[in-house]
Scaffold this active site. Structure first.
Site, mmCIF file in Angstrom:
data_model
loop_
_atom_site.group_PDB
_atom_site.id
_atom_site.type_symbol
_atom_site.label_atom_id
_atom_site.label_comp_id
_atom_site.label_asym_id
_atom_site.label_seq_id
_atom_site.Cartn_x
_atom_site.Cartn_y
_atom_site.Cartn_z
ATOM 1 C CB SER A 61 -19.802 9.247 -31.430
ATOM 2 O OG SER A 61 -19.948 8.207 -30.614
HETATM 3 N N1 SAM Z 1 -22.036 2.586 -30.070
HETATM 4 C C1 SAM Z 1 -23.015 3.497 -29.754
HETATM 5 C C2 SAM Z 1 -23.625 4.250 -31.410
HETATM 6 O O1 SAM Z 1 -23.391 4.156 -32.394
HETATM 7 O O2 SAM Z 1 -24.599 4.639 -30.907
HETATM 8 C C3 SAM Z 1 -22.932 4.800 -29.151
HETATM 9 C C4 SAM Z 1 -22.582 4.478 -27.669
HETATM 10 S S1 SAM Z 1 -22.744 5.604 -26.440
HETATM 11 C C5 SAM Z 1 -21.820 6.910 -26.414
HETATM 12 C C6 SAM Z 1 -22.325 4.656 -25.182
HETATM 13 C C7 SAM Z 1 -23.129 3.372 -25.097
HETATM 14 O O3 SAM Z 1 -22.425 2.682 -23.880
HETATM 15 C C8 SAM Z 1 -24.614 3.832 -24.046
HETATM 16 O O4 SAM Z 1 -26.045 3.345 -24.680
HETATM 17 C C9 SAM Z 1 -24.801 2.865 -23.129
HETATM 18 O O5 SAM Z 1 -25.837 2.159 -22.499
HETATM 19 C C10 SAM Z 1 -24.093 1.772 -22.919
HETATM 20 N N2 SAM Z 1 -22.812 1.038 -22.345
HETATM 21 C C11 SAM Z 1 -22.385 1.905 -20.884
HETATM 22 N N3 SAM Z 1 -22.081 0.758 -19.908
HETATM 23 C C12 SAM Z 1 -22.325 -0.233 -20.581
HETATM 24 C C13 SAM Z 1 -21.665 -1.499 -20.425
HETATM 25 N N4 SAM Z 1 -21.466 -1.758 -19.420
HETATM 26 N N5 SAM Z 1 -22.028 -2.459 -21.355
HETATM 27 C C14 SAM Z 1 -23.178 -2.635 -22.232
HETATM 28 N N6 SAM Z 1 -23.309 -1.007 -22.402
HETATM 29 C C15 SAM Z 1 -22.873 -0.251 -21.853
#
Ligand code: SAM
Length: 213
Positions: A61
């Site tokens: 993000s």
């Molecule tokens: N917090 C992260 C960072 O600091 O880089 C950014 C996160 S990215 C915008 C969203 C993440 O959520 C992705 O890596 C995606 O694979 C994960 N995600 C989506 N659905 C999920 C779920 N049900 N459980 C765990 N992770 C999930």
């Protein structure tokens, strides 16, 4: 040195100038080496005012949104925090600088492995990782003082709300697949209080209590 200077600029122009006031958040944004959380080809852009790709069609993000969400959690140093969506690991590292322990869940194995090895390298012993669907939370370790969901949900997963301690705070982007509202929940003795922190745009939260794949 070069990255330290870029980080100072980022904090000054993107974080403080835009109204982030929590000193703990500002100090954490000043300390965590964001350039290590992106691929080598993107290190020179790591402190820019935008999200960046991290592979597997996912993103790290924008710095401001990381700071805004962290500030909304109102963290103190005894807090145990659950994060859904480890991604690059950057948000977890910011929280780990402030709170007591971070439990972070990721559903894409390759991303989790990369983040885990970075946490080890940077000596973040207070970050515990798990490979699973985060929409159902982490019951064994609940309740949490704060919960942060870093992917966009169609609605607020009830299971996650039930894993929030009384007095606990949650932030979650809720909306359709193109844009969401950042919602803050505060669980108090008399019930759940919600505040809308404004528009945002996240990749999809995919899982049992999120979007279908
Ligand atoms: N917090 C992260 C960072 O600091 O880089 C950014 C996160 S990215 C915008 C969203 C993440 O959520 C992705 O890596 C995606 O694979 C994960 N995600 C989506 N659905 C999920 C779920 N049900 N459980 C765990 N992770 C999930």
């Amino acid at each position: 040195m070069k990255y330290k200077r870029q980080r100072e600029e980022m904090v000054k122009r993107q974080i403080v100038a835009r109204g982030i006031t929590d000193e703990k958040v500002i100090t954490a944004m000043r300390s965590v080496p964001r350039h290590l959380f992106v691929s080598e080809a993107l290190t020179d852009q790591a402190y820019g005012d935008f999200p960046l790709p991290i592979g597997e069609q996912q993103t790290i993000s924008q710095p401001y949104i990381v700071a805004e969400m962290t500030q909304a959690l109102q963290l103190s140093k005894k807090d145990r925090v659950l994060e859904i969506g480890t991604g690059s690991g950057y948000q977890a590292a910011i929280i780990a600088q402030i709170g007591y322990r971070v439990y972070t869940i990721e559903r894409i194995h390759s991303l989790l492995l990369k983040a885990r090895s970075l946490f080890d390298r940077l000596l973040y012993h207070n970050i515990i990782t798990r490979y699973s669907d985060g929409t159902t939370g982490w019951a064994d370790e609940s309740p949490f003082d704060a919960i942060i969901i870093t992917a966009g949900a169609p609605s607020i997963p009830e299971t996650l709300v039930s894993q929030l301690a009384v007095g606990g705070r949650m932030v979650i982007p809720v909306g359709d697949q193109h844009s969401q509202e950042l919602i803050k929940l505060h669980r108090e003795k008399d019930g759940i209080h919600k505040t809308n922190l404004g528009g945002c745009r996240f990749v999809k939260l995919i899982g049992e209590q999120g979007w279908r794949e």
